[in-house]
Design a protein around this motif. Structure first.
Motif, PDB file in Angstrom:
ATOM      1  N   LEU A 153       0.836  -1.205   0.000  1.00 21.57           N
ATOM      2  CA  LEU A 153       0.000   0.000   0.000  1.00 21.57           C
ATOM      3  C   LEU A 153       0.867   1.250   0.000  1.00 21.57           C
ATOM      4  O   LEU A 153       0.603   2.211  -0.734  1.00 21.57           O
ATOM      5  N   ILE A 154       1.923   1.227   0.798  1.00 19.04           N
ATOM      6  CA  ILE A 154       2.777   2.407   0.947  1.00 19.04           C
ATOM      7  C   ILE A 154       3.728   2.581  -0.230  1.00 19.04           C
ATOM      8  O   ILE A 154       3.970   3.701  -0.686  1.00 19.04           O
ATOM      9  N   PHE A 155       4.243   1.451  -0.765  1.00 17.72           N
ATOM     10  CA  PHE A 155       5.275   1.541  -1.798  1.00 17.72           C
ATOM     11  C   PHE A 155       4.804   1.092  -3.174  1.00 17.72           C
ATOM     12  O   PHE A 155       5.616   0.962  -4.087  1.00 17.72           O
ATOM     13  N   SER A 156       3.508   0.844  -3.323  1.00 16.58           N
ATOM     14  CA  SER A 156       2.940   0.332  -4.568  1.00 16.58           C
ATOM     15  C   SER A 156       3.524  -1.052  -4.859  1.00 16.58           C
ATOM     16  O   SER A 156       3.975  -1.738  -3.953  1.00 16.58           O
ATOM     17  N   GLN A 157       3.544  -1.459  -6.101  1.00 17.60           N
ATOM     18  CA  GLN A 157       3.938  -2.843  -6.425  1.00 17.60           C
ATOM     19  C   GLN A 157       5.424  -2.963  -6.747  1.00 17.60           C
ATOM     20  O   GLN A 157       5.808  -3.442  -7.804  1.00 17.60           O
TER      21      GLN A 157
END
Length: 260
Positions: A153-157
């Motif tokens: 969620l915080i760093f995307s994929q």
């Protein structure tokens, strides 16, 4: 400049109201120094000065009241000053500097909260937990059940090695967008995002748009296609984004303040 009678009447009422308030005796004294002399010529310049002075007092009062119950006292004075600058630029229709002053309030809060040991410990210890609470009909309750982990969620994929690298350095070194997501999750949503990430993404998007608006003050660096697309949306719709950013800022600060 010609003044309408109705506008001057409103100005007189405003001046009278301010001069009667406790703590503004000095303002009343200044008015007396200007107008007590019968030979004083009351011209448009004097009226302009009084009007602008009254507006500045009102904006300062609004800023102080807006942040009066904000719990992080150490940055409150800076937040108030940035709020005053933001409103000044809005009145001048200076969109770029308005975005900068609004963003600086967001940035000050995010930069303080991202160093909170409780936030740091929670994210480091729960990085692989689901970020979402989904309704479970069997237990009639919300449970953590999703492939969307807190770290994703915080760093995307991005890959696990990069996530590990981020989580093992001071959070204050992260890009602003990552810090903003972490603060959103931990404080705004109080670690509980229910059903899906739609609301989270909506709030993040408007905050990121404000961040890109702030970057209008830093022209020269090459723009990514995403950044250019945001700018192409912001500039023709400035009249709307003044209100969108103000609404976002109020909502973010009020909600986060509840969970500090």
């Amino acid at each position: 400049m010609d003044y309408k009678k109705e506008s001057l009447i409103k100005l007189l009422k405003l001046v009278e109201e301010i001069s009667k308030q406790p703590g503004y005796e000095w303002f009343r004294n200044e008015l007396e120094l200007i107008f007590v002399n019968k030979s004083t010529n009351i011209n448009n310049s004097v009226i302009d000065d009084i009007y602008e002075y009254c507006i500045k007092l009102i904006i300062k009062d609004h800023a102080e009241k807006f942040y009066s119950d904000f719990k992080i006292s150490g940055i409150k004075e800076k937040l108030v000053n940035d709020f005053i600058r933001m409103e000044k630029f809005r009145r001048e229709d200076n969109f770029e500097d308005f975005c900068l002053a609004a963003y600086q309030q967001l940035e000050s809060i995010v930069n303080i909260l991202i160093t909170d040991p409780n936030l740091v410990e929670y994210i480091q210890n729960n990085k692989d937990f689901s970020a979402l609470l989904k309704y479970d009909s069997a237990t009639n309750s919300f449970i953590r059940k999703s492939s969307m982990t807190i770290s994703k969620l915080i760093f995307s994929q991005i890959d696990e090695a990069k996530i590990f690298g981020y989580l093992n350095q001071p959070f204050s070194n992260w890009f602003f967008t990552n810090k903003f997501k972490a603060v959103l999750f931990y404080y705004y949503f109080n670690k509980e995002i229910k059903t899906n990430t739609d609301q989270f993404n909506r709030i993040y998007k408007i905050g990121n748009f404000l961040y890109q608006g702030r970057n209008l003050n830093h022209r020269g660096a090459p723009q990514s296609q995403f950044q250019q697309d945001v700018i192409d949306d912001l500039l023709p719709n400035q009249h709307k984004y003044y209100f969108k950013f103000l609404g976002f800022l109020e909502d973010f600060i009020t909600t986060v303040n509840k969970h500090i």
